[in-house]
Design an enzyme around this catalytic site. Structure first.
Site, PDB file in Angstrom:
ATOM      1  N   ASP A  11       7.542 -79.241 -20.263  1.00 19.46           N
ATOM      2  CA  ASP A  11       6.671 -78.920 -19.137  1.00 19.46           C
ATOM      3  C   ASP A  11       5.325 -78.480 -19.720  1.00 19.46           C
ATOM      4  O   ASP A  11       5.223 -78.133 -20.911  1.00 19.46           O
ATOM      5  CB  ASP A  11       7.306 -77.807 -18.306  1.00 19.46           C
ATOM      6  CG  ASP A  11       6.426 -77.380 -17.147  1.00 19.46           C
ATOM      7  OD1 ASP A  11       5.894 -78.249 -16.445  1.00 19.46           O
ATOM      8  OD2 ASP A  11       6.247 -76.155 -16.963  1.00 19.46           O
TER       9      ASP A  11
ATOM     10  N   ASP B  43       2.343 -76.416 -17.776  1.00 18.31           N
ATOM     11  CA  ASP B  43       1.840 -75.105 -17.360  1.00 18.31           C
ATOM     12  C   ASP B  43       2.896 -74.029 -17.587  1.00 18.31           C
ATOM     13  O   ASP B  43       3.981 -74.083 -17.019  1.00 18.31           O
ATOM     14  CB  ASP B  43       1.449 -75.135 -15.879  1.00 18.31           C
ATOM     15  CG  ASP B  43       0.378 -76.171 -15.573  1.00 18.31           C
ATOM     16  OD1 ASP B  43      -0.541 -76.303 -16.387  1.00 18.31           O
ATOM     17  OD2 ASP B  43       0.472 -76.838 -14.528  1.00 18.31           O
TER      18      ASP B  43
END
Length: 248
Positions: free
Chosen positions: A10, A12
């Site tokens: 991922d 953020d």
């Protein structure tokens, strides 16, 4: 047992601290909105419960539903405002891009060390993010050339892939890398993200606790939880979770 050959990150909150800027942008959007409508105040708990890790418009809709508010969906072309779900989402995007421009983006040092370790060990790497801002964030963080594959909100929209907590974007990233999901690691900081990992037959799901809570990450599907990816090295590629390869 087959060792793990790909790491699916991922963005953020895992690679970059942009999750903090996103949290501030959501608060700047919804705190005055709730006050103006006389709704229960927006809090950081709302971000983790309703928004974190989801596609932007889904986050808007989920939060509004938590306050009993229904708005037309609208379209991505809606001007930033408050009349539709998409208008609110576009206003949030306007706010966060202003924060990116004024404050800049530096990746987490521990995440870069872990990225170096697994790529040096020969693993393929991908970014899997719900954000449509992924290309600009990777470029600003000087990480754009580090990943073999990027599956972001733009790809998900173009290919009609459901967002997290569905596993489809992670499955697509593994497919693009040419590595079975069972030989891939999912690395996430959001509850919806570890749920996505747990919903697919991935070899290992690593949760990064940036504030949501280690136990909640485990409860929602993380096999291993760390406070920072700098705690790990490439030996994680040798240790898939027992039974994980058969989970679907």
């Amino acid at each position: 047992m087959t060792s793990l050959r790909a790491v699916l990150f991922d963005l953020d909150g895992v690679l970059t601290p942009t999750a903090e800027l996103h949290m501030r942008a959501w608060a700047d959007l919804f705190a005055p909105y709730c006050e103006a409508l006389g709704l229960a105040p927006y809090t950081p708990a709302d971000y983790f419960a309703h928004i974190d890790g989801k596609p932007r418009y889904d986050g808007v809709a989920t939060f509004l539903a938590s306050r009993g508010v229904e708005l037309p969906r609208g379209t991505a072309a809606d001007a930033p405002g408050e009349g539709t779900v998409c208008a609110l989402g576009n206003r949030k995007d306007e706010i966060v891009n202003g924060l990116f421009a004024t404050e800049g983006i530096e990746p987490y040092p521990g995440s870069v060390r872990f990225l170096d370790a697994v790529t040096d060990a020969g693993a393929l790497v991908a970014v899997v993010s719900s954000s449509r801002n992924t290309p600009s964030v990777l470029a600003a963080a000087h990480l754009a050339d580090r990943f073999d594959v990027v599956v972001d909100g733009n790809v998900a929209a173009a290919e009609h892939l459901p967002g997290k907590p569905a596993p489809d974007t992670y499955l697509r990233a593994a497919e693009r890398l040419g590595v079975p999901a069972s030989e891939s690691i999912v690395v996430e900081d959001a509850l919806s993200g570890v749920q996505a990992g747990a919903a697919g037959p991935f070899g290992l799901v690593i949760g990064v606790d940036r504030g949501v809570g280690a136990q909640l990450l485990r409860t929602h599907g993380a096999d291993l939880v760390v406070a920072d990816l700098g705690e790990l090295d490439a030996s994680v590629l040798e240790t898939p979770a027992p039974g994980r390869e058969t989970r679907a």
